[in-house]
Design a protein around this motif. Structure first.
Motif, PDB file in Angstrom:
ATOM      1  N   ILE A 319      38.447  14.472 -10.491  1.00 61.58           N
ATOM      2  CA  ILE A 319      38.387  15.974 -10.105  1.00 61.58           C
ATOM      3  C   ILE A 319      39.114  16.855 -11.191  1.00 61.58           C
ATOM      4  O   ILE A 319      38.281  17.868 -11.575  1.00 61.58           O
ATOM      5  CB  ILE A 319      39.179  16.150  -8.757  1.00 61.58           C
ATOM      6  CG1 ILE A 319      39.092  17.497  -8.298  1.00 61.58           C
ATOM      7  CG2 ILE A 319      40.787  15.991  -8.818  1.00 61.58           C
ATOM      8  CD1 ILE A 319      39.336  17.933  -6.985  1.00 61.58           C
ATOM      9  N   LYS A 320      39.937  16.390 -11.848  1.00 65.42           N
ATOM     10  CA  LYS A 320      40.396  17.219 -13.219  1.00 65.42           C
ATOM     11  C   LYS A 320      39.797  17.164 -14.238  1.00 65.42           C
ATOM     12  O   LYS A 320      39.592  18.224 -15.000  1.00 65.42           O
ATOM     13  CB  LYS A 320      41.920  16.666 -13.442  1.00 65.42           C
ATOM     14  CG  LYS A 320      43.118  16.960 -12.395  1.00 65.42           C
ATOM     15  CD  LYS A 320      44.548  16.700 -12.738  1.00 65.42           C
ATOM     16  CE  LYS A 320      45.101  17.443 -13.947  1.00 65.42           C
ATOM     17  NZ  LYS A 320      46.588  16.885 -14.374  1.00 65.42           N
ATOM     18  N   ARG A 321      39.281  15.984 -14.670  1.00 70.93           N
ATOM     19  CA  ARG A 321      38.087  16.097 -15.689  1.00 70.93           C
ATOM     20  C   ARG A 321      36.945  16.958 -15.491  1.00 70.93           C
ATOM     21  O   ARG A 321      36.664  17.525 -16.410  1.00 70.93           O
ATOM     22  CB  ARG A 321      37.618  14.646 -16.056  1.00 70.93           C
ATOM     23  CG  ARG A 321      39.025  13.926 -16.683  1.00 70.93           C
ATOM     24  CD  ARG A 321      38.404  12.716 -17.326  1.00 70.93           C
ATOM     25  NE  ARG A 321      39.571  12.069 -17.935  1.00 70.93           N
ATOM     26  CZ  ARG A 321      39.866  11.975 -19.307  1.00 70.93           C
ATOM     27  NH1 ARG A 321      38.732  12.139 -20.112  1.00 70.93           N
ATOM     28  NH2 ARG A 321      40.726  11.400 -19.702  1.00 70.93           N
ATOM     29  N   ILE A 322      36.365  16.883 -14.193  1.00 65.88           N
ATOM     30  CA  ILE A 322      35.230  17.953 -14.075  1.00 65.88           C
ATOM     31  C   ILE A 322      35.745  19.258 -14.212  1.00 65.88           C
ATOM     32  O   ILE A 322      35.126  20.085 -14.939  1.00 65.88           O
ATOM     33  CB  ILE A 322      35.178  17.771 -12.455  1.00 65.88           C
ATOM     34  CG1 ILE A 322      34.300  16.532 -12.259  1.00 65.88           C
ATOM     35  CG2 ILE A 322      33.773  18.758 -12.139  1.00 65.88           C
ATOM     36  CD1 ILE A 322      34.028  16.234 -10.764  1.00 65.88           C
ATOM     37  N   THR A 373      46.233  13.255  -1.289  1.00 63.56           N
ATOM     38  CA  THR A 373      45.542  12.238  -1.203  1.00 63.56           C
ATOM     39  C   THR A 373      46.085  11.186  -2.282  1.00 63.56           C
ATOM     40  O   THR A 373      45.815   9.919  -2.025  1.00 63.56           O
ATOM     41  CB  THR A 373      44.096  12.270  -1.598  1.00 63.56           C
ATOM     42  OG1 THR A 373      44.026  12.790  -2.926  1.00 63.56           O
ATOM     43  CG2 THR A 373      43.304  13.351  -0.907  1.00 63.56           C
ATOM     44  N   GLY A 374      46.663  11.258  -3.168  1.00 65.44           N
ATOM     45  CA  GLY A 374      47.177  10.383  -3.895  1.00 65.44           C
ATOM     46  C   GLY A 374      46.034   9.911  -4.956  1.00 65.44           C
ATOM     47  O   GLY A 374      46.525   8.653  -5.637  1.00 65.44           O
ATOM     48  N   THR A 375      44.858  10.440  -5.095  1.00 62.23           N
ATOM     49  CA  THR A 375      43.835   9.905  -6.036  1.00 62.23           C
ATOM     50  C   THR A 375      43.231  10.953  -6.718  1.00 62.23           C
ATOM     51  O   THR A 375      43.267  12.125  -6.200  1.00 62.23           O
ATOM     52  CB  THR A 375      42.663   9.119  -5.428  1.00 62.23           C
ATOM     53  OG1 THR A 375      41.854   8.738  -6.224  1.00 62.23           O
ATOM     54  CG2 THR A 375      42.032   9.858  -4.149  1.00 62.23           C
ATOM     55  N   GLN A 376      42.683  10.928  -7.631  1.00 63.79           N
ATOM     56  CA  GLN A 376      41.917  11.833  -8.523  1.00 63.79           C
ATOM     57  C   GLN A 376      40.350  11.795  -8.549  1.00 63.79           C
ATOM     58  O   GLN A 376      39.583  12.534  -8.951  1.00 63.79           O
ATOM     59  CB  GLN A 376      42.358  11.999 -10.031  1.00 63.79           C
ATOM     60  CG  GLN A 376      43.948  12.372 -10.111  1.00 63.79           C
ATOM     61  CD  GLN A 376      44.367  12.508 -11.602  1.00 63.79           C
ATOM     62  OE1 GLN A 376      45.540  12.571 -11.739  1.00 63.79           O
ATOM     63  NE2 GLN A 376      43.257  12.961 -12.296  1.00 63.79           N
ATOM     64  N   ASP A 377      39.952  10.516  -7.872  1.00 63.80           N
ATOM     65  CA  ASP A 377      38.403  10.103  -7.812  1.00 63.80           C
ATOM     66  C   ASP A 377      37.955  10.681  -6.756  1.00 63.80           C
ATOM     67  O   ASP A 377      38.159  10.261  -5.610  1.00 63.80           O
ATOM     68  CB  ASP A 377      38.409   8.734  -7.839  1.00 63.80           C
ATOM     69  CG  ASP A 377      36.991   8.272  -8.287  1.00 63.80           C
ATOM     70  OD1 ASP A 377      36.194   9.050  -7.838  1.00 63.80           O
ATOM     71  OD2 ASP A 377      37.014   6.922  -8.606  1.00 63.80           O
ATOM     72  N   ILE A 378      37.026  11.574  -7.078  1.00 63.39           N
ATOM     73  CA  ILE A 378      36.166  12.372  -6.088  1.00 63.39           C
ATOM     74  C   ILE A 378      35.359  11.521  -5.094  1.00 63.39           C
ATOM     75  O   ILE A 378      35.074  11.645  -4.110  1.00 63.39           O
ATOM     76  CB  ILE A 378      35.450  13.681  -6.499  1.00 63.39           C
ATOM     77  CG1 ILE A 378      34.318  13.160  -7.352  1.00 63.39           C
ATOM     78  CG2 ILE A 378      36.066  14.800  -6.837  1.00 63.39           C
ATOM     79  CD1 ILE A 378      33.443  14.258  -7.821  1.00 63.39           C
TER      80      ILE A 378
END
Lengths: 658, 501
Positions: A319-322, A373-378
């Motif tokens: 999400i942050k890289r997007i 959520t503890g994740t960055q993966d959408i």
């Protein structure tokens, strides 16, 4: 009025207050109020209030007066070789806008950080760094000379390094921090050389004095090239590094290793926009003539960056890289606006402001998502709209603004850029539309995968973030909605305040507005069809055009290319030179030493056998004689009596024989 | 009193050394305190020197000139101006801090501390002497104690490093001695200001050129400029920490000081003729030093090569000031930058060597690949090392930036291409210093170092003044620049008057 004018004399306090907060947090550490967080917030809040007063002073002067005169003051710093260098502040409408953006976002981010960084083992240090960043960024904004601008520019780079590598135990974070500093420094050397060139030709670092020399510089050359574009392009190299433009953009996605509020403040809203601000501040150097070569380069780099980053963003899953690629793309838009000239100046800087609000909103929102959520993966998220309502709604508003939907702030600013491009350069305009379409598409994809639909990972139990985090989101969402209205096409207050030269605002064009809106809706529609309705399978792109997908998923292989053509050869050269230094240069020194030792051995032999030999020979002869004579020197009386007797006999014998 | 202040500054350390030698050798504490106490008056006096100097009048002040060897016209002649005062201050400061740091020395402390104080006399003598004979004597005196400091208290290859240091520098000294004698026979004086006034070998190109090369060799070896630099890494790696501090902080500056004090004003024609080769050597030193520093695995060697790079900037500033073309203002900026860089490099690299010493003393390791993650374990150390590394890479706001700014700005109009290429050094500096920080401080902690303690009070005391001055000079450089502005303007103006060849 009088009061407001007087208050501008305190402008120098605006960067100083966060600097004091930095020092205070360093001194108090964990014992400070709120473990330093309250000191930081107090520092930036005071700067915010002071900035508002200064902005009010600028507004009252700009809206009433005919000829705006900037608030400026400077003091001597040093005099070298008879050239005085002064340091001071310079506040005009552009400064005021930047003050508003930087203090607002910095304050909201720091409040948000109280919640986000809660429980971090280096909590006070975080707030110290972010205060130092605010101080440097604000001094960059108010600098009245290019040297102070550069000094602050480097200091924000330092804080960016420190904050990207804040969790430096992680090897990826430490590498990202180093990469960010070195890649931007490549551009910074260009900036430095441009600064020196201008300082040389104009004999001053002061902005206004530099600009006053532009007519004289028009005819000057360096190596046969016109000096002014050379200086402008060198400065632009700095902007390319800092604002993550092609081909120096590679550091920004990696910079996402830093804490998310840092990404929002430094790597989305303020520091990365400093490159755009640099071009805006130094615009007379760039736009010394309409469609100057410098501006053409700016516009070209801008559109390349906007398209390149937008395409990459469509296939990322972090999400942050997007959002990082989106930031690069939007910064490209701003550069494009500045590059097309005319009112593009106003449009690019207007987009800087609106983007700062909605992109900070998006990053803080993503931070809230990561927190929840503890994740960055959408791909692991989904269905967050119900579980995180505040985050969701604010994120949605900011997404609309980024996509440029009508009546959001992004619509006004993006439309203005496209409108200028439409009149200046059709190619850039159409490519810009493609970028706008892609922007809407990748944001829809992000929304669809993260917020809409059903949760994909049952193990993630998302929860809304605390109020200290959601409140700043609400403020930013409101700003993302309303900040555009000061640029209302028929009564453009922003243009009235921030413009270059006598350029009149280009009249509103329905064609452009409809095309821009149309491309945004087309992007949303496509995204909806693919990721919500699944009319088209999301994997179709990967399956039908694997090479294109791989190209985008691997970010056009920039990192790999740079590694192969720059980093690896560099290490080879260093290793080679090190060997050269030890074997050849030092080898010669040791060789001389060895030859000397050898010579001394030879001379020693010569000395021993020839020189000393001669001495010894003489000695030996003498010794032999001595040995013979020794028989005469026994020291015994009877011997002497005997010698005497023999002697007398010999004398008597000789006498008798004659 | 004014006449004797330079004598006092120079010889109080000698008195201290003699006092130390009178103490019994097992009383280590008394020896250390005596040495420290004797190092303080020169420090205080150097500040008084600075504040008491009359900048309105300028020129040489606190002058003492007594005939010494009448037959040869040799005088006991001392005096200072704005060029020497900051270097004297730096010498006394770094000596005191080094002595504080050296509290850990327990191997033959009597000899160590006595030698250290003798060394201080030698260095201060070089900066105060105004008679070539005296200058040469002090120049040589400064060599001997350092030879022993490396050779006795050094690392595994100390004998090799010490003899290399001694012989290499001696080669330069001998060349300089010949040049001094040549100058004497030409202008019949050993007085440096007189010789400058009389411009020796004016019109005799061969002799002037030879004299230049001889002086140049002596100073370039000391600086050290590429390709005369290879004694430096060995000497640094083997020297005890405080020895490295003095070596980098002061002894290298003797070379730069020689250029500015003697070479530029005394042989301006030759300096002008050779300025381009000098600039090229400077460029090579800058880029080459940085590239080789990047290849180092030994932390101390990395800092040593970074000195080659940083002193290359000094050479660039000096070369620009000596050049034929260029405005006086540009040359003055370049030379001011060179002076400033010497001061800044003394502070910053001195501190970096102290910091290498701090970590070596705890881990007995300097291999960069063996560290890692210490930033979390020893945060104060991490902060200090990062601070000094950033200062070294020329971070604005700190001392190193102002000097780089002035050197580059001054040299750019004069040697445009060379200066632009030297900009490469700015990127490379960042690369190797950040990589060093990464390998020492960042990443996961190497389990070998879980017991490593953070900096102690003694180390903090020896480092904090350097941190404070690095900030102070970076934020308010005017104080330092105004100090040497007068003499630098004189040198540059005189150099611009010369006809050249």
């Amino acid at each position: 009025m009088e009061f407001l004018t007087r208050i501008t004399e305190l402008t120098w306090l605006i960067p100083l207050l966060p600097a004091l907060a930095f020092a205070l947090i360093l001194l108090t550490g964990r014992k400070g109020p709120g473990q330093g967080a309250y000191i930081a917030v107090a520092g930036i809040a005071s700067s915010f209030v002071l900035s508002l007063l200064v902005i009010a002073a600028v507004l009252s002067r700009a809206l009433h007066g005919h000829e705006f005169e900037a608030f400026a003051h400077s003091a001597p710093w040093m005099t070298v070789g008879g050239l005085p260098i002064r340091m001071g502040y310079y506040v005009d409408q552009l400064t005021a806008m930047m003050l508003l953006v930087v203090t607002t976002v910095a304050m909201l981010v720091q409040i948000y950080s109280i919640g986000y960084m809660h429980g971090d083992k280096r909590y006070p240090r975080y707030f110290a760094y972010i205060s130092l960043f605010s101080a440097a960024m604000l001094s960059l904004v108010i600098a009245d000379n290019l040297l102070l601008f550069f000094i602050s520019w480097e200091l924000v780079g330092l804080t960016s390094y420190l904050l990207i590598g804040f969790w430096f135990e992680k090897p990826s974070a430490m590498r990202a921090a180093k990469k960010a500093f070195i890649v931007t420094r490549v551009g910074d050397v260009g900036f430095f050389m441009g600064l020196l060139l201008l300082f040389w030709y104009t004999q001053s670092v002061n902005l206004r004095e530099m600009f006053a020399h532009i007519p004289a510089m028009m005819s000057q050359t360096i190596f046969g090239l016109p000096a002014l574009p050379v200086a402008g392009l060198l400065l632009f190299a700095g902007a390319v590094g800092k604002s993550a433009q092609f081909p120096l953009h590679v550091w920004l996605p990696d910079a996402m290793e830093g804490p998310t509020p840092v990404s929002a403040l430094i790597h989305a809203a303020t520091m990365v926009a400093a490159g755009v601000y640099l071009v805006g501040r130094m615009y007379p150097i760039f736009a010394f003539e309409p469609h100057s070569i410098t501006l053409t380069v700016v516009a070209t780099i801008g559109i390349i960056t906007a398209l390149m980053a937008a395409t990459i963003a469509t296939v990322q899953n972090d999400i942050k890289r997007i959002l990082a690629y989106s930031t690069i793309s939007q910064l490209g838009f701003m550069m494009m606006g500045l590059g097309v000239g005319g009112c593009g100046y106003t449009a690019g800087l207007f987009h800087l402001m609106t983007h700062a609000f909605f992109k900070a909103n998006l990053f803080l929102g993503s931070g809230s998502v990561i927190h929840g959520t503890g994740t960055q993966d959408i791909r692991e998220m989904g269905g967050l709209s119900k579980k995180m309502p505040y985050t969701y709604w604010t994120f949605l508003i900011a997404t609309a603004a980024l996509a440029g939907l009508p009546f959001t702030s992004g619509f006004f600013s993006k439309d203005e850029i496209l409108l200028e491009a439409f009149h200046a350069n059709q190619t850039i305009f159409w490519l810009g539309l493609v970028a706008a379409f892609l922007t809407a598409f990748y944001m829809t994809r992000l929304m669809a995968l993260a917020f809409w639909g059903e949760p994909k990972n049952k193990e993630i139990h998302a929860h809304e973030s605390p109020k200290v985090m959601t409140r700043p989101l609400v403020v930013l969402a409101v700003l993302s909605l309303v900040a555009g209205y000061i640029g209302w096409p028929t009564k453009n207050i922003f243009h009235h305040l921030v413009h270059f030269g006598e350029a009149e605002a280009v009249p509103f064009s329905w064609t452009v507005a409809l095309l821009a809106t149309g491309s945004a809706f087309a992007g949303i529609g496509l995204g909806w069809a693919v990721f919500m309705k699944r009319v088209i399978s999301p994997s179709v792109f990967r399956e039908k055009l694997p090479w294109a997908y791989n190209l985008l998923a691997n970010k056009y292989y920039f990192d790999e290319i740079y590694w192969a053509i720059l980093v690896v050869p560099l290490f080879r050269i260093t290793a080679m030179l090190n060997g050269f230094d030890q074997k050849i240069v030092d080898g010669m020194v040791n060789g001389v030493g060895r030859v000397t030792v050898l010579m001394s051995v030879v001379w020693g032999w010569f000395d021993k056998w020839v020189v000393d030999g001669a001495v010894l020979l003489i000695g030996a002869i003498t010794k032999l004689l001595g040995r013979l004579l020794r028989f005469t020197q026994t020291g015994m009386e009877q011997d002497y009596v005997l010698f005497m007797f023999v002697g007398i006999l010999m004398i008597v014998g000789v006498y008798l024989l004659h | 009193m004014n006449h004797w202040i330079l004598t006092l500054i120079t010889f109080i350390p000698t008195l201290g050394a003699l006092a130390v030698l009178c103490l019994p050798k097992d009383k280590a504490s008394a020896i250390k305190w005596t040495a420290l106490i004797f190092s303080l008056p020169p420090f205080v006096l150097s500040i008084l020197l600075w504040t008491g100097y009359n900048f309105g009048t300028g020129g040489l002040q606190y002058v003492i000139q007594i005939p010494w060897i009448k037959d040869l016209n040799i005088h006991y002649y001392m005096g200072v101006d704005g060029i020497s005062i900051p270097l004297i201050f730096l010498t006394t400061l770094l000596t005191t801090l080094s002595l504080i740091y050296s509290w850990i020395i327990n191997e033959r402390p009597k000899e160590y501390f006595a030698l250290f104080l003798f060394l201080e006399t030698g260095m201060l003598g070089v900066f105060t002497a105004m008679d070539f004979f005296l200058f040469y004597i002090f120049w040589e005196i400064s060599l001997v104690p350092m030879y022993f400091l490396i050779g006795v208290w050094g690392g595994p290859r100390k004998e090799y490093a010490a003899i290399k240091f001694f012989l290499y520098t001696l080669v330069g000294s001998v060349a300089m001695l010949l040049a001094i004698i040549g100058v004497y026979f030409n202008v019949h004086t050993f007085s440096i200001p007189d010789a400058i006034q009389k411009l020796p070998f004016a019109g005799d190109w061969t002799m002037q050129s030879l004299a230049f090369i001889a002086f140049f060799l002596a100073f370039a070896i000391k600086v050290p400029s590429w390709p005369f630099h290879t004694w430096l890494p060995d000497a640094h790696v083997e020297a005890p920490t405080a020895g490295s501090v003095i070596l980098a902080g002061i002894l290298l500056k003797l070379g730069g000081y020689g250029f500015i004090r003697i070479l530029l004003p005394m042989l301006p024609d030759a300096a002008q003729f050779y300025s381009m080769p000098m600039a090229i050597l400077a460029l090579i030193s800058i880029v080459y030093g940085a590239l080789v520093a990047m290849a180092q695995k030994d932390m101390k060697k990395l800092i040593a090569y970074s000195s080659v790079n940083h002193m290359g900037y000094v050479m660039l500033g000096i070369a620009a000031a000596a050049a034929a073309n260029g405005a006086v203002a540009d040359k003055a900026m370049a030379l001011s930058g060179a002076m400033m860089q010497m001061f800044a490099h003394g502070l910053i690299t001195g501190a970096l060597f102290l910091l290498v010493g701090v970590i070596y003393e705890r881990t007995h390791n300097r291999d960069l690949d063996q560290f890692g993650g210490l930033g979390a374990k020893i945060p104060v150390y991490g902060g200090l090392l990062s601070f000094m590394a950033f200062a070294s890479l020329g971070l604005p706001g700190l001392a190193g930036f102002v000097s780089e700014l002035l050197i580059f700005r001054g040299a750019l109009p004069i040697y445009t291409v060379i200066t632009a290429l030297a900009g490469l050094g700015i990127i490379l500096n960042a690369a190797y210093l950040l990589w060093m920080i990464q390998r020492v401080l960042l990443g996961p902690l190497n389990p070998r170092w879980v017991e490593v303690p953070d900096v102690d009070r003694r180390e903090v005391i020896s480092l904090v003044p350097l941190v404070a001055l690095t900030i102070f000079v970076g934020v308010l450089p005017a104080l330092l620049i105004n100090t040497f502005n007068g003499p630098i303007m004189n040198i540059v103006k005189a150099a611009s008057m010369t006809g050249g060849y």
